[in-house]
Structures are given as structure tokens and as C-alpha cells.
Design a protein around this motif. Structure first.
Motif, short mmCIF file in Angstrom:
data_model
loop_
_atom_site.label_atom_id
_atom_site.label_comp_id
_atom_site.label_asym_id
_atom_site.label_seq_id
_atom_site.Cartn_x
_atom_site.Cartn_y
_atom_site.Cartn_z
N GLN A 121 0.83 -1.21 0.00
CA GLN A 121 0.00 0.00 0.00
C GLN A 121 0.87 1.26 0.00
N ASN A 122 1.97 1.24 0.73
CA ASN A 122 2.88 2.39 0.75
C ASN A 122 3.50 2.63 -0.63
N ILE A 123 3.90 1.55 -1.29
CA ILE A 123 4.48 1.68 -2.64
C ILE A 123 3.44 2.24 -3.60
N VAL A 124 2.20 1.74 -3.49
CA VAL A 124 1.13 2.23 -4.36
C VAL A 124 0.85 3.70 -4.09
N ARG A 125 0.84 4.08 -2.82
CA ARG A 125 0.61 5.48 -2.46
C ARG A 125 1.70 6.37 -3.06
N GLN A 126 2.94 5.92 -2.95
CA GLN A 126 4.05 6.70 -3.50
C GLN A 126 3.95 6.82 -5.02
N ALA A 127 3.64 5.71 -5.68
CA ALA A 127 3.51 5.74 -7.14
C ALA A 127 2.33 6.60 -7.56
N SER A 128 1.27 6.56 -6.78
CA SER A 128 0.09 7.37 -7.07
C SER A 128 0.42 8.85 -6.97
N GLU A 129 1.21 9.20 -5.98
CA GLU A 129 1.63 10.60 -5.80
C GLU A 129 2.52 11.06 -6.95
N GLU A 130 3.18 10.09 -7.60
CA GLU A 130 4.06 10.43 -8.72
C GLU A 130 3.33 10.37 -10.06
N GLY A 131 2.02 10.08 -10.06
CA GLY A 131 1.27 10.19 -11.30
C GLY A 131 0.50 8.96 -11.74
N LEU A 132 0.75 7.77 -11.21
CA LEU A 132 -0.01 6.58 -11.58
C LEU A 132 -1.26 6.46 -10.72
N SER A 133 -2.35 6.00 -11.32
CA SER A 133 -3.54 5.78 -10.51
C SER A 133 -3.35 4.51 -9.68
N ARG A 134 -3.99 4.48 -8.56
CA ARG A 134 -3.87 3.30 -7.69
C ARG A 134 -4.40 2.05 -8.37
N GLU A 135 -5.51 2.16 -9.06
CA GLU A 135 -6.10 1.01 -9.73
C GLU A 135 -5.14 0.45 -10.79
#
Length: 105
Positions: free
Chosen positions: A9-23
Motif C-alpha cells: 500500500q505504501n508503494i502504491v501510495r508513493q507511485a500514485s503521488e508520482e502520477g499513476l492511478s492506484r487502480e
């Protein structure tokens, strides 16, 4: 889809903040893990339709091996006990002079 771990979840949150959607990121991770599992099974030679039957056979073989080992151990213990008791009875027979050894005919 099951609940991802906290680190994921932390990795997904970080990637989401960098522009990728969580889904999108979760879908990417799910596909990557599926492909990794397929690759691991393929490396083990378990990629074909017979894999489940092969695993069942291996489990049955392993169970048989374990049962055989247990049976052999029990047989060896029984023989050791029989030999010990036979020696004990033989010794008692000699001691009680029921059996005469070493006498000339």
C-alpha cells in the motif's frame, strides 16, 4: 482481489503521488505476480495440465515413504526386543541349569 499488505500500500501510495492511478498500479502488480507465479511453476516443470495430478502423486508417494519408514522403524524395534528377550530367556535357562552348555558328550 484481496487486501494488499501495508508495504505494498505504501508503494502504491508513493507511485500514485508520482502520477499513476492506484487502480492501474494494483492491476500492474497483480499481473506481475501472476506472471511470476506462472514462471515459477514453469521452472519447476509444473506448467502443464498434468501438474495437479503430478503433485497429488508426489504427495501420495511421500505419504507412502513416511508410512514405510515408520513401519520399518517399528519392525526393527520389535526385532531388537525379541532378540533381547530371547537372550534373556536363554541366559536364565543356562543359569537355572535347564540348559547345559559346554559339557562333553
Amino acid at each position: 482481489m484481496r487486501e494488499p499488505s501495508a508495504s505494498l500500500q505504501n508503494i502504491v501510495r508513493q507511485a500514485s503521488e508520482e502520477g499513476l492511478s492506484r487502480e492501474t498500479l494494483y492491476h500492474l502488480i497483480e499481473k506481475a505476480t501472476e506472471e511470476g507465479a506462472v514462471r515459477a511453476l514453469s521452472d519447476l516443470g509444473l506448467q502443464d495440465r498434468n501438474a495437479q495430478g503430478d503433485l497429488s502423486e508426489l504427495r501420495a508417494l511421500l505419504d507412502s515413504w513416511r508410512e514405510t519408514r515408520k513401519t520399518v522403524r517399528q519392525i526393527i524395534i520389535k526385532w531388537i526386543i525379541k532378540i533381547f528377550l530371547t537372550g534373556l530367556i536363554f541366559g536364565l535357562a543356562v543359569k537355572m541349569k535347564l540348559l547345559h552348555l559346554g559339557q562333553a558328550f
